[in-house]
Scaffold this active site. Structure first.
Site, PDB file in Angstrom:
ATOM      1  N   ARG A 104       6.767   3.920  -0.039  1.00 43.36           N
ATOM      2  CA  ARG A 104       5.966   5.051  -0.191  1.00 43.36           C
ATOM      3  C   ARG A 104       7.057   6.252   0.160  1.00 43.36           C
ATOM      4  O   ARG A 104       7.285   6.527   1.037  1.00 43.36           O
ATOM      5  CB  ARG A 104       4.595   5.239   0.342  1.00 43.36           C
ATOM      6  CG  ARG A 104       4.092   6.621   0.124  1.00 43.36           C
ATOM      7  CD  ARG A 104       2.496   6.505   0.715  1.00 43.36           C
ATOM      8  NE  ARG A 104       1.616   5.852  -0.321  1.00 43.36           N
ATOM      9  CZ  ARG A 104       0.396   5.914  -0.017  1.00 43.36           C
ATOM     10  NH1 ARG A 104      -0.344   6.988   0.732  1.00 43.36           N
ATOM     11  NH2 ARG A 104      -0.509   5.289  -1.132  1.00 43.36           N
ATOM     12  N   HIS A 131       1.672   5.637  -8.995  1.00 42.36           N
ATOM     13  CA  HIS A 131       1.171   4.991  -8.268  1.00 42.36           C
ATOM     14  C   HIS A 131       0.526   3.634  -8.976  1.00 42.36           C
ATOM     15  O   HIS A 131      -0.483   3.247  -9.242  1.00 42.36           O
ATOM     16  CB  HIS A 131      -0.392   5.629  -7.583  1.00 42.36           C
ATOM     17  CG  HIS A 131      -0.654   5.079  -6.596  1.00 42.36           C
ATOM     18  ND1 HIS A 131      -0.154   4.050  -5.749  1.00 42.36           N
ATOM     19  CD2 HIS A 131      -1.689   5.757  -5.747  1.00 42.36           C
ATOM     20  CE1 HIS A 131      -0.796   3.720  -4.650  1.00 42.36           C
ATOM     21  NE2 HIS A 131      -1.774   4.661  -4.781  1.00 42.36           N
ATOM     22  N   GLN A 134      -2.235   1.225  -7.435  1.00 38.63           N
ATOM     23  CA  GLN A 134      -3.471   1.790  -7.694  1.00 38.63           C
ATOM     24  C   GLN A 134      -4.014   1.603  -9.256  1.00 38.63           C
ATOM     25  O   GLN A 134      -5.085   1.030  -9.297  1.00 38.63           O
ATOM     26  CB  GLN A 134      -3.498   3.385  -7.460  1.00 38.63           C
ATOM     27  CG  GLN A 134      -4.936   4.110  -7.599  1.00 38.63           C
ATOM     28  CD  GLN A 134      -5.682   3.569  -6.397  1.00 38.63           C
ATOM     29  OE1 GLN A 134      -5.505   3.745  -5.416  1.00 38.63           O
ATOM     30  NE2 GLN A 134      -6.980   3.243  -6.854  1.00 38.63           N
ATOM     31  N   ASP A 226      -8.985  12.667  -8.832  1.00 37.95           N
ATOM     32  CA  ASP A 226      -8.229  12.329  -7.454  1.00 37.95           C
ATOM     33  C   ASP A 226      -8.153  13.757  -6.815  1.00 37.95           C
ATOM     34  O   ASP A 226      -8.627  14.900  -7.503  1.00 37.95           O
ATOM     35  CB  ASP A 226      -6.912  12.120  -8.090  1.00 37.95           C
ATOM     36  CG  ASP A 226      -5.832  11.670  -6.822  1.00 37.95           C
ATOM     37  OD1 ASP A 226      -6.392  11.700  -5.713  1.00 37.95           O
ATOM     38  OD2 ASP A 226      -4.782  11.481  -7.036  1.00 37.95           O
ATOM     39  N   CYS A 266      -9.155   7.235  -6.615  1.00 42.55           N
ATOM     40  CA  CYS A 266      -8.491   6.467  -5.887  1.00 42.55           C
ATOM     41  C   CYS A 266      -8.623   6.553  -4.270  1.00 42.55           C
ATOM     42  O   CYS A 266      -8.311   5.412  -3.412  1.00 42.55           O
ATOM     43  CB  CYS A 266      -7.025   6.767  -6.041  1.00 42.55           C
ATOM     44  SG  CYS A 266      -6.464   8.424  -5.783  1.00 42.55           S
ATOM     45  N   ARG A 294      -7.750  -3.037  -4.282  1.00 41.68           N
ATOM     46  CA  ARG A 294      -6.346  -2.746  -3.838  1.00 41.68           C
ATOM     47  C   ARG A 294      -5.683  -3.854  -3.382  1.00 41.68           C
ATOM     48  O   ARG A 294      -4.666  -4.397  -3.284  1.00 41.68           O
ATOM     49  CB  ARG A 294      -6.301  -1.464  -2.982  1.00 41.68           C
ATOM     50  CG  ARG A 294      -6.629  -0.173  -3.660  1.00 41.68           C
ATOM     51  CD  ARG A 294      -5.655   0.172  -4.619  1.00 41.68           C
ATOM     52  NE  ARG A 294      -4.166  -0.035  -4.166  1.00 41.68           N
ATOM     53  CZ  ARG A 294      -3.393   1.003  -3.521  1.00 41.68           C
ATOM     54  NH1 ARG A 294      -4.135   2.228  -3.502  1.00 41.68           N
ATOM     55  NH2 ARG A 294      -2.182   0.614  -2.999  1.00 41.68           N
TER      56      ARG A 294
HETATM   57  N1   CP Z   1      -5.477   5.114  -2.838  1.00 44.98           N
HETATM   58  C1   CP Z   1      -4.350   5.320  -1.769  1.00 44.98           C
HETATM   59  O1   CP Z   1      -3.284   5.117  -2.458  1.00 44.98           O
HETATM   60  O2   CP Z   1      -4.729   5.392  -0.606  1.00 44.98           O
HETATM   61  P1   CP Z   1      -3.974   5.781   0.470  1.00 44.98           P
HETATM   62  O3   CP Z   1      -3.091   6.951   0.465  1.00 44.98           O
HETATM   63  O4   CP Z   1      -4.936   5.622   1.708  1.00 44.98           O
HETATM   64  O5   CP Z   1      -2.862   4.528   0.769  1.00 44.98           O
HETATM   65  N1  NVA Z   2      -2.321  12.056  -5.628  1.00 44.54           N
HETATM   66  C1  NVA Z   2      -2.632  11.596  -4.479  1.00 44.54           C
HETATM   67  C2  NVA Z   2      -2.942  10.199  -4.202  1.00 44.54           C
HETATM   68  C3  NVA Z   2      -3.085   9.581  -2.937  1.00 44.54           C
HETATM   69  C4  NVA Z   2      -3.392   8.345  -2.848  1.00 44.54           C
HETATM   70  C5  NVA Z   2      -1.364  11.873  -3.604  1.00 44.54           C
HETATM   71  O1  NVA Z   2      -0.313  11.719  -4.197  1.00 44.54           O
HETATM   72  O2  NVA Z   2      -1.358  12.778  -2.448  1.00 44.54           O
END
Ligand code: CP
Ligand code: NVA
Length: 318
Positions: A104, A131, A134, A226, A266, A294
């Site tokens: 990440r 993502h 997701q 989101d 999400c 997930r």
């Molecule tokens: N939806 C998602 O990616 O959640 P987290 O940021 O908690 O991993």
């Molecule tokens: N769009 C959000 C998604 C988190 C799962 C972010 O990038 O913070």
């Protein structure tokens, strides 16, 4: 399949194979990851992606090795002694011990560097633009609710962000209608819009963009939102938030859709900001199914990635 960096890397058939394998491994777990070590490196916080994926790997007999992001991402050759070692050296080392890396990161370019410097598959656990994990779980959720054959109207209301991009990609690849509503100031650029039109034409779907959230949710099968402020954008809060108030998914907006329309997010959600309690806690809210999925879909992804694994450490130049 070597790396999984974006949904755009995958053909619809490959995506369906991953979802079908996920389902199979969830119903009848097999130790297909026995003896496999997956490196996790997270530059940003995570609950679902980190815990859900680690649980999936454990169910399949694999192990997770957590790497402090500073050991990898502070790497720089530019100024000696300001970092520990080069990214190339770090990745070539991780490639000797681990079978894949789940990362990440703040910038998508970082994932490309990991893929370029290492010799193991890289899986995107979220970056600034995409993502994919997701989106795979979201398509799986939609197929659970509506089956695989039905053509759906998927409405995304909110920010043109990483989650929205991957959702639009996967939805269009499966021939669905994607309706996007958000403030014009924070919408898609020309290149992205051309890409969505291309995907729609190629796979028989439709992409529509509007500034009007009511228009977006009309005849929708599912409304998705989101956060308005993604991780790494916190400094933009004051500037952005004032544009997004009309795009809150609340009872009034939800009532403009059908009585059967679902709600997806999400998570993490900011209750009272992009969504209200009455929607996220509504019987038609599928947010906890998404979270469970997930984990399920991570099984299909890692089983697929590792089945195609080829180690080239000796030949790729140490
Ligand atoms: N939806 C998602 O990616 O959640 P987290 O940021 O908690 O991993
Ligand atoms: N769009 C959000 C998604 C988190 C799962 C972010 O990038 O913070």
């Amino acid at each position: 399949m070597n790396h999984l960096l974006t949904i755009g890397d995958l053909e619809p058939g490959q995506i369906q194979n991953i979802l079908d394998l996920s389902d199979k491994l969830h119903q009848s777990p097999e130790p297909v990851m026995q003896g496999k070590n997956i490196a996790f490196v997270f530059e940003k916080p995570s609950l679902r992606t980190r815990v859900g994926t680690e649980a999936a790997i454990n169910h399949l007999g694999g192990r997770v090795i957590e790497i402090n992001p500073d050991l990898i991402f502070s790497s720089s050759m530019a100024v000696p002694f300001t970092s520990r070692e080069s990214l190339k050296d770090a990745m070539m080392n991780v490639s000797q011990w681990c079978d894949a890396i789940f990362a990440r990161v703040y910038n998508h370019a970082t994932l490309k560097k990991l893929a370029g410097y290492g010799t193991i598959p890289v899986v995107n656990a979220l970056c600034d633009q995409h993502h994919p994990m997701q989106a795979l779980a979201d398509l799986y959720t939609l197929q659970q609710k509506y089956g695989k054959e039905q053509s759906l109207v998927i409405s995304y209301v909110g920010d043109a962000n990483n989650v929205a991009f991957s959702l639009i990609e996967i939805g269009l690849k499966f021939g669905h209608t994607l309706k996007f509503a958000g403030p014009p100031e924070y919408s898609w650029n020309e290149g992205q819009l051309e890409y969505f039109s291309f995907l729609a034409a190629e796979h028989g779907g439709t992409f529509l963009q509007t500034a009007d959230p009511v228009e977006a949710v009309f005849e929708s099968d599912v409304i998705y939102t989101d956060t308005f402020i993604s991780m790494g954008e916190e400094h933009l809060f004051d500037e952005k938030i004032k544009h997004f108030q009309p795009y809150q998914v609340n009872g009034a907006l939800f009532s403009k859709a059908k009585s059967s329309t679902g709600f997806m997010h999400c998570l993490p959600a900011h209750r009272g900001v992009e969504v209200t309690d009455e929607v996220i806690d509504h019987p038609n809210s599928w947010v906890y199914s998404q979270a469970q999925n997930r984990m399920i879909v991570s099984k299909g992804v890692f089983a697929t990635i590792l089945a195609g694994e080829t180690k080239e450490i000796e030949t790729k130049g140490a």
